[in-house]
Motif scaffolding. Structure first.
Motif, mmCIF file in Angstrom:
data_model
loop_
_atom_site.group_PDB
_atom_site.id
_atom_site.type_symbol
_atom_site.label_atom_id
_atom_site.label_comp_id
_atom_site.label_asym_id
_atom_site.label_seq_id
_atom_site.Cartn_x
_atom_site.Cartn_y
_atom_site.Cartn_z
ATOM 1 N N GLU A 979 0.847 -1.178 0.000
ATOM 2 C CA GLU A 979 0.000 0.000 0.000
ATOM 3 C C GLU A 979 0.881 1.225 0.000
ATOM 4 O O GLU A 979 1.964 1.214 0.561
ATOM 5 N N ALA A 980 0.375 2.282 -0.595
ATOM 6 C CA ALA A 980 1.171 3.500 -0.635
ATOM 7 C C ALA A 980 0.266 4.707 -0.477
ATOM 8 O O ALA A 980 -0.931 4.649 -0.762
ATOM 9 N N LEU A 981 0.857 5.782 -0.009
ATOM 10 C CA LEU A 981 0.155 7.049 0.106
ATOM 11 C C LEU A 981 1.017 8.092 -0.575
ATOM 12 O O LEU A 981 2.242 8.031 -0.482
ATOM 13 N N GLY A 982 0.402 9.003 -1.242
ATOM 14 C CA GLY A 982 1.211 10.004 -1.911
ATOM 15 C C GLY A 982 0.371 11.102 -2.509
ATOM 16 O O GLY A 982 -0.836 11.194 -2.256
ATOM 17 N N PHE A 983 1.030 11.925 -3.291
ATOM 18 C CA PHE A 983 0.340 13.029 -3.927
ATOM 19 C C PHE A 983 0.432 12.877 -5.445
ATOM 20 O O PHE A 983 1.453 12.437 -5.960
ATOM 21 N N VAL A 984 -0.653 13.240 -6.114
ATOM 22 C CA VAL A 984 -0.603 13.310 -7.570
ATOM 23 C C VAL A 984 -1.034 14.709 -7.981
ATOM 24 O O VAL A 984 -1.713 15.410 -7.225
ATOM 25 N N SER A 985 -0.640 15.062 -9.177
ATOM 26 C CA SER A 985 -1.052 16.356 -9.697
ATOM 27 C C SER A 985 -2.539 16.289 -10.027
ATOM 28 O O SER A 985 -3.006 15.360 -10.676
ATOM 29 N N LEU A 986 -3.279 17.288 -9.586
ATOM 30 C CA LEU A 986 -4.727 17.290 -9.823
ATOM 31 C C LEU A 986 -5.021 17.329 -11.315
ATOM 32 O O LEU A 986 -5.863 16.590 -11.824
ATOM 33 N N THR A 987 -4.292 18.178 -12.016
ATOM 34 C CA THR A 987 -4.496 18.295 -13.453
ATOM 35 C C THR A 987 -4.242 16.953 -14.131
ATOM 36 O O THR A 987 -5.023 16.520 -14.970
ATOM 37 N N GLY A 988 -3.152 16.324 -13.719
ATOM 38 C CA GLY A 988 -2.810 15.038 -14.314
ATOM 39 C C GLY A 988 -3.840 13.985 -14.008
ATOM 40 O O GLY A 988 -4.218 13.186 -14.870
ATOM 41 N N LEU A 989 -4.316 13.983 -12.791
ATOM 42 C CA LEU A 989 -5.289 12.974 -12.374
ATOM 43 C C LEU A 989 -6.571 13.113 -13.192
ATOM 44 O O LEU A 989 -7.105 12.124 -13.708
ATOM 45 N N LEU A 990 -7.025 14.333 -13.333
ATOM 46 C CA LEU A 990 -8.259 14.546 -14.080
ATOM 47 C C LEU A 990 -8.064 14.174 -15.536
ATOM 48 O O LEU A 990 -8.933 13.552 -16.162
ATOM 49 N N ASP A 991 -6.926 14.536 -16.064
ATOM 50 C CA ASP A 991 -6.629 14.217 -17.449
ATOM 51 C C ASP A 991 -6.638 12.709 -17.656
ATOM 52 O O ASP A 991 -7.186 12.195 -18.617
ATOM 53 N N MET A 992 -6.038 11.992 -16.689
ATOM 54 C CA MET A 992 -5.967 10.547 -16.806
ATOM 55 C C MET A 992 -7.353 9.931 -16.688
ATOM 56 O O MET A 992 -7.733 9.064 -17.468
ATOM 57 N N LEU A 993 -8.109 10.393 -15.683
ATOM 58 C CA LEU A 993 -9.419 9.792 -15.434
ATOM 59 C C LEU A 993 -10.344 9.989 -16.618
ATOM 60 O O LEU A 993 -11.086 9.093 -16.996
ATOM 61 N N SER A 994 -10.275 11.170 -17.223
ATOM 62 C CA SER A 994 -11.220 11.429 -18.303
ATOM 63 C C SER A 994 -10.853 10.647 -19.552
ATOM 64 O O SER A 994 -11.698 10.437 -20.404
ATOM 65 N N SER A 995 -9.611 10.214 -19.655
ATOM 66 C CA SER A 995 -9.245 9.485 -20.868
ATOM 67 C C SER A 995 -9.327 7.969 -20.677
ATOM 68 O O SER A 995 -9.219 7.225 -21.635
ATOM 69 N N GLN A 996 -9.502 7.532 -19.431
ATOM 70 C CA GLN A 996 -9.541 6.089 -19.218
ATOM 71 C C GLN A 996 -10.950 5.538 -19.436
ATOM 72 O O GLN A 996 -11.926 6.227 -19.149
ATOM 73 N N PRO A 997 -11.034 4.301 -19.892
ATOM 74 C CA PRO A 997 -12.367 3.708 -20.019
ATOM 75 C C PRO A 997 -12.979 3.502 -18.636
ATOM 76 O O PRO A 997 -12.243 3.239 -17.683
ATOM 77 N N PRO A 998 -14.303 3.637 -18.518
ATOM 78 C CA PRO A 998 -14.939 3.617 -17.199
ATOM 79 C C PRO A 998 -14.633 2.361 -16.400
ATOM 80 O O PRO A 998 -14.512 2.413 -15.177
#
Lengths: 1023, 167
Positions: A979-998
């Motif tokens: 398990e891990a905890l960390g930070f991701v870039s918000l912009t990157g996360l949204l960009d990734m989520l919107s391009s991934q299949p549901p």
């Protein structure tokens, strides 16, 4: 001839007289070769008539045996000589005519110099090893190291000299303090007091120092981890038994004043967006502990200062707002200075209070006494030692903060608002008990104080405050109620069953009195576990408000309790004087009564699994009583953990660790820098071949997390994407969006926008409210609301520095988007979250627009193998990775191709250059060499395997796009996989989520800095 | 035995059990109240729902709480081990209690029946059902509201598995 060999040779020749040369190995070789060459023709001459086979046998024989007997003597002596010392006489020996005879006296005379040199070389050892070390191993004996006479006689003299030298080098022991004197109590106390001048010792320091690896951190000496191997045992204690921690190093700030004034001042420092604030009803009444994130005044969401917890003192008469209220803010020492300064600024508390002011006088006097007394006592003690026989007070142990400067103020008053801030650091002890058995340990170790019943010796006892309290029937009934609630606790099997942050005040007797003879384990008592109405009431409502009252809030009483503590020595003496050994000690009215405060610490609150894990109780005690409570807890079976265990606790709870997981607060930045430095040092200590080459592995920053680079990269990346997509398909809505984005698209503009910051920062506080408003308004979701001043807001956001997103609304939305959603579950999810939007391009863009450089705290759980470590990279999986994963369930993940090491050649060049310079230096004068060496050292030294110079584009450096970094990560024993905890870039996360299949939304790749293997894991945002 | 479990709040528990398909780490699986009830009174903007652990009694060594996270076979083996005792049958329990809450009721029954089937008639089961009160905490999102708690009922089963001497 290699360098090393040359040096060795030079060293060997150091003690030789100039006319004699003692050849080293290679010279001798050469000599032998020469001799052979010389001997060959001679041999060949003589042996020609022999057969080939015999000839070979002959060559094995030494040529000297074939010599004539008359010349045998001198030549053989010469050969012997050669063999022994390898003298460099070879070529001449054979080429010259062999003499017919030699005269012994002249020969010896000629060799006298050589012999004396040889003798000198033998007696004088050239190596810098001890005599003992020069002995062959089989001749060494154990006792030789300290007893010279064990050595062979011939070496004894040298060894004697060496031993004398070693004694001289050793530090001289102080003559007046033999071991016994140093162990003497007074001297020890003095020594301890001296040693805690620089770093504060906790009261449990000595106990910890015997059992823990100690570190100096944040101005304290703290136990880092037990010396025993106990990682798993400590985890088990947290989950099933009880783990004890000394958190006395946490700092407490006290605010006194009128409620509205305090709230008004502090409201500037926090925002309702991040959760409840100081004004939350249940916290304000004093019933619960609250926690809040503090920011610089009116700077939310930027300029974070740190997380704190707080408790209000319950008001005696509810509803009376004119009354002065008391607020305690508990915070980590790493963030203390910033927050204290800011609170002082916000409350306009500028005037330091002198000890003449009545309210904090008690406080200051107690403090200063502690300090002023010390030097006096020291002087007094010296006098006593001289034999004056003066009656001096015994040395007092430093209780509380030993480093505090008595001249420095630690309480401040504001003339305008009347708020008094005082720094109560080290005025109280705070122990934390984690785990389900903490209830039974508490109820067994602590006995509620007995009520004083009209004693005749009321004047004599030092515990006046308790007698006075007992005279008041109201407070007696309150005490009884507290006792009843406390007894109920024993029947509850886990602290997680009680409302989070419940506070219970209590007055207990001396816990040392009923210390068990032997260490035992407190187990929950099934008889106590009745499922009656009272327990139910406690579980539902928590502790009633009145019961939170404790005398620990009163500085006077705390001081008297600290001063009137019976020493361990006295207590033990009384115990030994008991008529029946081992029977219960009854101190009667002389027994101390200690006011304490119990605060429930909620365990894991967020997420879906492991609810209530790691819950426990915090115990607040007046100072001086630390060890008196510590040992009883341990005797009831609590295991003690250090800082490492605290980190493990917060990791399994999936909560950010202070200060490491707050990259936007100054303490967090400092922590990251220090960590990077120590890691780099550790890395450099290894030989280059035995450490990973991070350049080849494609790890740009193995020791730190370049958040700034990351967010900047993502910002420009998404902007570039938008531009290209908008250019290809100018959609109605999207172009509308772009219009607002245009002002900040060109990056050079940013720099000159920075100058606007002063003007725009005024807008900042308004911004979050507006964001909230829009969220409330467009509950339908897909509709975008553009406020008229969006452009202006955008400018404000764009030139901001990095910050961590902590708005609960946005986080909730993100967490809903993160999960994979099939059609069915999406329908289910839509129902409860009416306020939640669909994950659409527009919704993402609006968030990206407002928070272009935000980080989001995420928790990651690995799908299969792998245990992440800190600084592990979180990457976006490529399309083919997801495809492969859906085809093959056991697919581990892609691998990073090897990168080329750009710096290796540079490093080699540098090395060669250095070598050249060195060689030149040796040839030239040293002064010249120094001048030439300087530029090379002035250049930054490249380290093999590390990226040097400015970082490249961090996001696109590797084959998978970088999204963020892990700050805590390990194999989690709580869930059974990494398990891990960390930070991701918000912009990157949204960009990734919107391009991934549901179906596969929220899958990311993790890659540790020293590995090429990516592993799949799932992102979750827990609110 | 199988007759016993639909008693209590069976119908409600069953409908909710379907939604509570996620695993839970604490030893009992719980399920949810049908959403309509909660939603009628609460606005998710103002409150966040936090579930608390079910109230638990101290555990005897022969108590087994069944959950939905641990592997079924492992839980079955654990029960079997308790009944069998050590290698020579020392400290074997003559009876064990298997507890299941909510979604885990099904599994608790399954374990008990499997144990019985594998014992060649030496084990008997006796089931009790009960209702467990669970506490939901509603955490306010605004400063002016008090936190609320509400009680929700869920059904549980307690199966006693014991050895009988075959006649």
């Amino acid at each position: 001839m290699s360098n090393a060999k040359e040096r060795k040779h030079a060293k060997k020749m150091r003690n030789q007289p100039t006319n004699v040369t003692l050849s080293s190995g290679f010279v001798a070789d050469r000599g032998v070769k020469h001799r052979n060459r010389g001997g060959k023709p001679f041999q060949a001459q003589r042996q020609e008539p022999h057969y080939g086979t015999s000839r070979q046998r002959q060559t094995k024989m030494t040529p000297h045996s074939l010599l004539e007997p008359d010349v045998n003597e001198p030549s053989s002596s010469k050969v012997m000589f050669k063999k022994k010392g390898g003298w460099k006489a070879g070529p001449e020996g054979t080429s010259q005519e062999i003499p017919k005879y030699i005269t012994a006296s002249t020969f010896a005379q000629a060799r006298a110099a050589e012999i004396s040199a040889m003798l000198k070389a033998v007696t004088q050892k050239s190596s810098n090893s001890l005599v003992f070390q020069t002995l062959p191993r089989h001749m060494r004996r154990r006792a030789m190291s300290h007893n010279v006479k064990r050595l062979p006689r011939r070496l004894q003299e040298i060894a004697q000299k060496e031993a004398e030298k070693a004694v001289h080098q050793k530090k001289e022991h102080s003559k007046n303090k033999c071991h016994k004197a140093r162990r003497c109590h007074i001297n020890r106390m003095l020594e301890f007091n001296r040693r805690q001048k620089k770093n504060i010792w906790l009261e449990t320091h000595i106990w910890h120092a015997k059992r823990f690896h100690m570190v100096k951190k944040w101005g304290y000496c703290l136990g880092e981890r037990p010396t025993a191997k106990s990682h798993r045992a400590c985890y088990r204690a947290m989950t099933q038994h009880c783990l004890l921690q000394d958190l006395s190093y946490y700092c407490c700030l006290e605010l006194k004043g009128r409620e509205e004034e305090i709230l008004k001042a502090l409201s500037q420092m926090c925002s309702i967006d991040t959760g409840l604030t100081f004004a939350a009803v249940h916290c304000l009444s004093g019933k619960r502990q609250g926690s809040v994130m503090l920011y610089r005044a009116n700077k939310y969401p930027r300029e974070m200062l740190g997380p704190v917890t707080f408790i209000w003192k319950s008001e005696m008469i509810p509803g009376d707002t004119s009354e002065s209220r008391q607020l305690w803010i508990w915070l980590h020492p790493a963030v203390k200075q910033d927050i204290l300064e800011e609170i002082k600024a916000v409350c306009q508390c500028t005037e330091p209070i002198k000890s003449t002011v009545c309210i904090p006088e008690l406080l200051t006097s107690s403090q200063e006494k502690n300090h002023t007394e010390l030097p006096d006592e020291k002087i007094g003690k010296k006098r006593k030692r001289k034999g004056d026989g003066e009656n001096t007070k015994p040395i007092k142990k430093v209780v509380g903060d030993g480093t505090r400067d008595p001249c420095q103020p630690y309480s401040w008053i504001s003339p305008a608002t009347g708020i008094i801030i005082s720094d109560l650091t080290m005025e109280m002890n705070r122990f934390r008990l984690i785990g389900p058995l903490s209830h039974s340990i508490l109820t067994e170790a602590l006995k509620v104080a007995s009520v004083h019943t009209g004693g005749e010796d009321a004047e004599k006892t030092p515990h006046r405050w308790w007698i006075e309290t007992c005279e008041n029937p109201g407070s007696i009934s309150l005490h009884r109620r507290q006792e009843a609630v406390f007894e109920l606790l024993g029947g509850i099997t886990s602290p997680a069953e009680i409302p989070a942050g419940t506070i219970l005040g209590l007055t207990v007797g001396d816990p040392r009195v009923n210390l068990p003879q032997k260490k035992s384990k407190a187990l929950s008592n099934p008889e106590k576990c009745q499922d009656n109405e009272k327990v139910r009431q406690l579980l539902l409502e928590g502790v009633p408000v009145e019961c939170t009252h404790s005398f620990i809030w009163n500085q006077d009483i705390c001081k008297s309790v600290t001063e009137n503590k019976i020493s361990d020595q006295d207590l033990n003496r009384k115990r030994s004087e008991l008529l029946v050994p081992g029977s219960q000690l009854v101190l009667g009215p002389h027994e101390s009564k200690i006011p304490i405060l119990l605060i429930q610490q909620p365990g894991k609150m967020t997420g879906e699994d492991q609810l209530g894990w790691g819950s426990g109780w915090d115990v607040l005690l007046p100072k001086g009583w630390g060890m008196a409570f510590w040992i009883p807890f341990i005797y009831r079976g609590a295991r003690v953990g250090g800082l490492k265990e605290a980190a493990v606790h917060s990791q399994y709870k999936r909560s950010p660790n202070i200060p490491g997981d707050f990259p936007d607060c100054p303490a967090g930045i400092l922590f990251a820098e220090e960590q990077a430095k120590t890691l780099l040092e550790k890395y450099k200590r290894r030989p280059p071949a035995k450490r990973p080459n991070y350049v080849k592995l494609g790890t740009v920053a193995p020791f730190c997390c370049p958040w700034e680079h990351l967010t900047q990269d993502w910002e420009s990346r998404v902007q570039a994407q938008e531009e290209s997509s908008a250019a290809s398909s100018p959609n109605g809505e999207e172009t509308d969006l772009r219009r607002h984005m245009v002002p900040c698209v060109p990056t050079p503009e940013k720099t000159h926008q920075l100058s606007n910051e002063v003007g725009t920062s005024v807008n900042d506080p308004r911004e979050p409210e507006e964001v909230m408003d829009t969220d409330c308004q467009d509950q339908a979701g897909t509709k975008m609301v553009m406020y008229p001043d969006a452009g202006e807001n955008h400018v404000a956001a764009a030139n901001s520095q990095l910050f961590v997103l902590r708005s609960r609304k946005l986080l909730k939305q993100l967490s809903a988007w993160c999960g994979p959603c099939s059609e069915e579950s999406r329908a289910a999810r839509r129902a409860p979250g009416r306020g939640q939007q669909e994950l659409t391009r527009e919704a993402c863009l609006s968030i990206m627009d407002h928070f272009p450089r935000a980080l989001v705290w995420v928790s990651l759980s690995l799908l299969r193998k792998g245990s992440p470590e800190p600084h592990t990279m979180i990457c976006v999986p490529a399309k083919e990775d997801l495809l492969q994963l859906s085809q093959d369930q056991h697919y581990c993940g892609p691998q990073e191709a090897k990168h080329s090491d750009l710096f290796k050649r540079k490093i080699l060049k540098q090395k060669e250059k250095k070598k050249l310079e060195k060689r030149q230096n040796r040839g030239c004068a040293t002064s010249e060499g120094l001048g030439a060496g300087d530029p090379a050292t002035g250049q930054e030294a490249l380290t093999l395997g590390l990226w040097s110079g400015p970082l490249p584009r961090v996001t696109s450096h590797c084959s998978r796009v970088l999204l963020g970094f892990v700050t805590q990560g390990d194999f989690s024993m709580a869930v059974g996989h990494g398990e891990a905890l960390g930070f991701v870039s918000l912009t990157g996360l949204l960009d990734m989520l919107s391009s991934q299949p549901p179906a596969q939304r929220g899958l990311v790749l993790l890659r540790p800095p020293a590995s090429v293997q990516y592993r799949f894991s799932r992102v979750a945002i827990e609110v | 035995m199988a007759r016993a479990w639909p008693r209590g709040t069976g119908a409600r528990a069953y409908s909710a059990a379907r939604s509570g398909s996620r695993s839970r780490a604490h030893s009992m699986a719980e399920n949810r109240e049908p959403r309509g009830v909660v939603e009628a009174e609460l606005d998710p903007v103002e409150y966040t729902l936090r579930k608390r652990l079910p109230h638990r009694l101290p555990r005897r060594p022969n108590d087994i709480y069944v959950n939905m996270k641990t592997d079924f076979k492992a839980q079955l083996a654990r029960c079997q081990k308790l009944l069998d005792g050590g290698t020579r049958g020392q400290n074997a329990c003559t009876e064990i209690y298997i507890h299941g809450l909510g979604l885990a009721i099904n599994r608790a029954i399954n374990i008990a029946l499997q144990l019985q089937a594998g014992s060649f008639g030496s084990l008997q089961v006796a089931a009790n059902t009960s209702t467990v009160e669970l506490v939901d905490e509603l955490e306010p999102e605004t400063d002016t509201r008090e936190p609320l708690t509400r009680i929700r009922n869920n059904s549980a089963i307690h199966i006693r598995v014991f050895r009988v001497t075959p006649k």
